[in-house]
Design a protein around this motif. Sequence first.
Motif, mmCIF file in Angstrom:
data_model
loop_
_atom_site.group_PDB
_atom_site.id
_atom_site.type_symbol
_atom_site.label_atom_id
_atom_site.label_comp_id
_atom_site.label_asym_id
_atom_site.label_seq_id
_atom_site.Cartn_x
_atom_site.Cartn_y
_atom_site.Cartn_z
ATOM 1 N N CYS A 63 0.816 -1.226 -0.098
ATOM 2 C CA CYS A 63 0.022 -0.022 0.014
ATOM 3 C C CYS A 63 0.899 1.309 0.068
ATOM 4 O O CYS A 63 0.554 2.117 -0.737
ATOM 5 C CB CYS A 63 -0.821 -0.003 1.211
ATOM 6 S SG CYS A 63 -2.217 -1.174 1.025
ATOM 7 N N LYS A 64 1.791 1.160 0.869
ATOM 8 C CA LYS A 64 2.944 2.396 0.759
ATOM 9 C C LYS A 64 3.590 2.661 -0.531
ATOM 10 O O LYS A 64 3.679 3.685 -0.930
ATOM 11 C CB LYS A 64 4.066 2.076 1.742
ATOM 12 C CG LYS A 64 3.483 2.134 3.349
ATOM 13 C CD LYS A 64 4.688 2.126 4.322
ATOM 14 C CE LYS A 64 4.108 2.361 5.870
ATOM 15 N NZ LYS A 64 5.273 2.282 6.453
ATOM 16 N N HIS A 65 3.855 1.480 -1.377
ATOM 17 C CA HIS A 65 4.280 1.505 -2.604
ATOM 18 C C HIS A 65 3.222 2.193 -3.547
ATOM 19 O O HIS A 65 3.603 2.920 -4.505
ATOM 20 C CB HIS A 65 4.645 0.104 -3.074
ATOM 21 C CG HIS A 65 5.439 0.267 -4.486
ATOM 22 N ND1 HIS A 65 6.498 0.889 -4.895
ATOM 23 C CD2 HIS A 65 5.299 -0.277 -5.717
ATOM 24 C CE1 HIS A 65 7.139 0.687 -5.876
ATOM 25 N NE2 HIS A 65 5.963 -0.215 -6.450
ATOM 26 N N MET A 66 1.992 1.852 -3.542
ATOM 27 C CA MET A 66 0.896 2.332 -4.290
ATOM 28 C C MET A 66 0.896 3.915 -4.105
ATOM 29 O O MET A 66 0.408 4.672 -4.958
ATOM 30 C CB MET A 66 -0.466 1.587 -3.840
ATOM 31 C CG MET A 66 -0.387 0.116 -4.265
ATOM 32 S SD MET A 66 -0.165 -0.221 -5.900
ATOM 33 C CE MET A 66 -1.147 0.566 -6.763
ATOM 34 N N VAL A 67 1.176 4.337 -2.840
ATOM 35 C CA VAL A 67 1.045 5.810 -2.378
ATOM 36 C C VAL A 67 1.963 6.496 -3.366
ATOM 37 O O VAL A 67 1.971 7.800 -4.054
ATOM 38 C CB VAL A 67 1.325 6.149 -1.076
ATOM 39 C CG1 VAL A 67 1.580 7.507 -0.628
ATOM 40 C CG2 VAL A 67 0.305 5.516 -0.248
ATOM 41 N N THR A 68 3.184 5.884 -3.421
ATOM 42 C CA THR A 68 4.462 6.737 -4.286
ATOM 43 C C THR A 68 3.956 6.513 -5.437
ATOM 44 O O THR A 68 4.088 7.496 -6.232
ATOM 45 C CB THR A 68 5.654 5.759 -3.863
ATOM 46 O OG1 THR A 68 6.006 5.546 -2.549
ATOM 47 C CG2 THR A 68 6.783 6.379 -4.790
ATOM 48 N N LEU A 69 3.460 5.381 -6.359
ATOM 49 C CA LEU A 69 3.140 5.404 -7.471
ATOM 50 C C LEU A 69 2.157 6.419 -7.819
ATOM 51 O O LEU A 69 1.990 6.831 -8.999
ATOM 52 C CB LEU A 69 2.505 4.021 -8.028
ATOM 53 C CG LEU A 69 3.636 2.972 -7.990
ATOM 54 C CD1 LEU A 69 2.924 1.610 -8.271
ATOM 55 C CD2 LEU A 69 4.604 3.190 -9.023
ATOM 56 N N ALA A 70 1.096 6.459 -6.976
ATOM 57 C CA ALA A 70 0.073 7.559 -7.340
ATOM 58 C C ALA A 70 0.658 9.009 -7.399
ATOM 59 O O ALA A 70 0.212 9.540 -8.118
ATOM 60 C CB ALA A 70 -1.074 7.383 -5.954
ATOM 61 N N LEU A 71 1.290 9.230 -6.492
ATOM 62 C CA LEU A 71 2.270 10.741 -6.510
ATOM 63 C C LEU A 71 2.792 10.710 -7.725
ATOM 64 O O LEU A 71 3.061 11.825 -8.359
ATOM 65 C CB LEU A 71 3.187 10.752 -5.266
ATOM 66 C CG LEU A 71 2.398 10.973 -4.035
ATOM 67 C CD1 LEU A 71 3.401 10.740 -2.800
ATOM 68 C CD2 LEU A 71 1.432 12.182 -3.946
ATOM 69 N N MET A 72 3.595 9.558 -8.377
ATOM 70 C CA MET A 72 4.223 9.958 -9.446
ATOM 71 C C MET A 72 3.360 9.954 -10.950
ATOM 72 O O MET A 72 3.592 10.614 -11.837
ATOM 73 C CB MET A 72 5.302 8.596 -9.844
ATOM 74 C CG MET A 72 6.143 8.391 -8.797
ATOM 75 S SD MET A 72 7.453 9.584 -8.684
ATOM 76 C CE MET A 72 8.259 9.269 -10.181
ATOM 77 N N VAL A 73 2.146 9.111 -10.838
ATOM 78 C CA VAL A 73 1.143 9.322 -11.831
ATOM 79 C C VAL A 73 0.586 10.700 -11.835
ATOM 80 O O VAL A 73 0.575 11.393 -12.863
ATOM 81 C CB VAL A 73 0.332 8.036 -11.892
ATOM 82 C CG1 VAL A 73 -0.846 8.287 -12.536
ATOM 83 C CG2 VAL A 73 0.784 6.868 -11.984
ATOM 84 N N PHE A 74 0.235 11.166 -10.769
ATOM 85 C CA PHE A 74 -0.308 12.265 -10.473
ATOM 86 C C PHE A 74 0.567 13.466 -11.217
ATOM 87 O O PHE A 74 0.035 14.280 -11.911
ATOM 88 C CB PHE A 74 -0.799 12.874 -9.112
ATOM 89 C CG PHE A 74 -0.949 14.281 -8.836
ATOM 90 C CD1 PHE A 74 -2.207 14.854 -9.071
ATOM 91 C CD2 PHE A 74 -0.051 15.062 -8.329
ATOM 92 C CE1 PHE A 74 -2.546 16.155 -8.997
ATOM 93 C CE2 PHE A 74 -0.385 16.512 -8.055
ATOM 94 C CZ PHE A 74 -1.528 16.955 -8.337
#
Length: 261
Positions: A81-92
């Motif tokens: 889930c923490k990794h998904m947070v980072t990916l979400a920030l990168m995609v945004f």
Amino acid sequence: MSRAIELLIRMHSEKTPSMQRGRATLTGDVILGVLGKLQHEHPIGSDAIMWRWLNDMYAFERLQKKMEELIPADAKRKDLCKHMVTLALMVFAEKPLEPQQRKLTSLWKNHSEQARRSKRLMRTWQVQINVMEKQLGGESAFKTEQLVAAIEKRKQWIVDERERLEEYAKAQAKKSCQCPKCGGTGVTRVVDTCSGCGGSGGVTLKADGVRKHLRMAGIEISEVVWRDECEKIFEGIVMSLFQRSDHLLGRMRECLLEEAL
């Protein structure tokens, strides 16, 4: 900071506030005050803008910490889930990850102005090498030695130029996701879809490609964990960041226009 504010206003306002209606033109102090007020009122939206448009790593770290608070306490895969947070920030922020950086590096090596200059130089040196190699054998020992030295020198120039181009391409691939082949337009030769980016204008990780990206990285996720945890967190963060940043930009326009009146 003043430079960051200037870039921010130019990037998002339909018209940079410079009007005079009964008062002096908007000054940097006024703009700074407005932004400071909005940062206090809308910290997440402010950080989202600073991260996306100005590459503010401190803003990224604050966002990452804040978004990780949204991970449910009973999540089965908190690490994921923490990794998904980072990916979400990168995609945004439309930042290229390693796979995208590799593709962008290749595009910069083949379709940038620097690539054209480097290739032109290397072709010139290679032609000179070919000419000098044909002269070998029919010259004196002294002349032959000179030719060999000149050939080796140009071969090294080619190696050095190739390395410089590689370093340049890698550096550019980290700065921007914009496709260098089409210049971000998505088309080449007016009507042809750009083969470098597929017509999107850039090479970034899209929301619908996150799971594929994880599989390519060797991370396997069960359907249940993906549906109940990862997907919800990812989509929720991306949507929230867009909404908060758009709201803040609207407030900034309103406040700056009020100050200009």
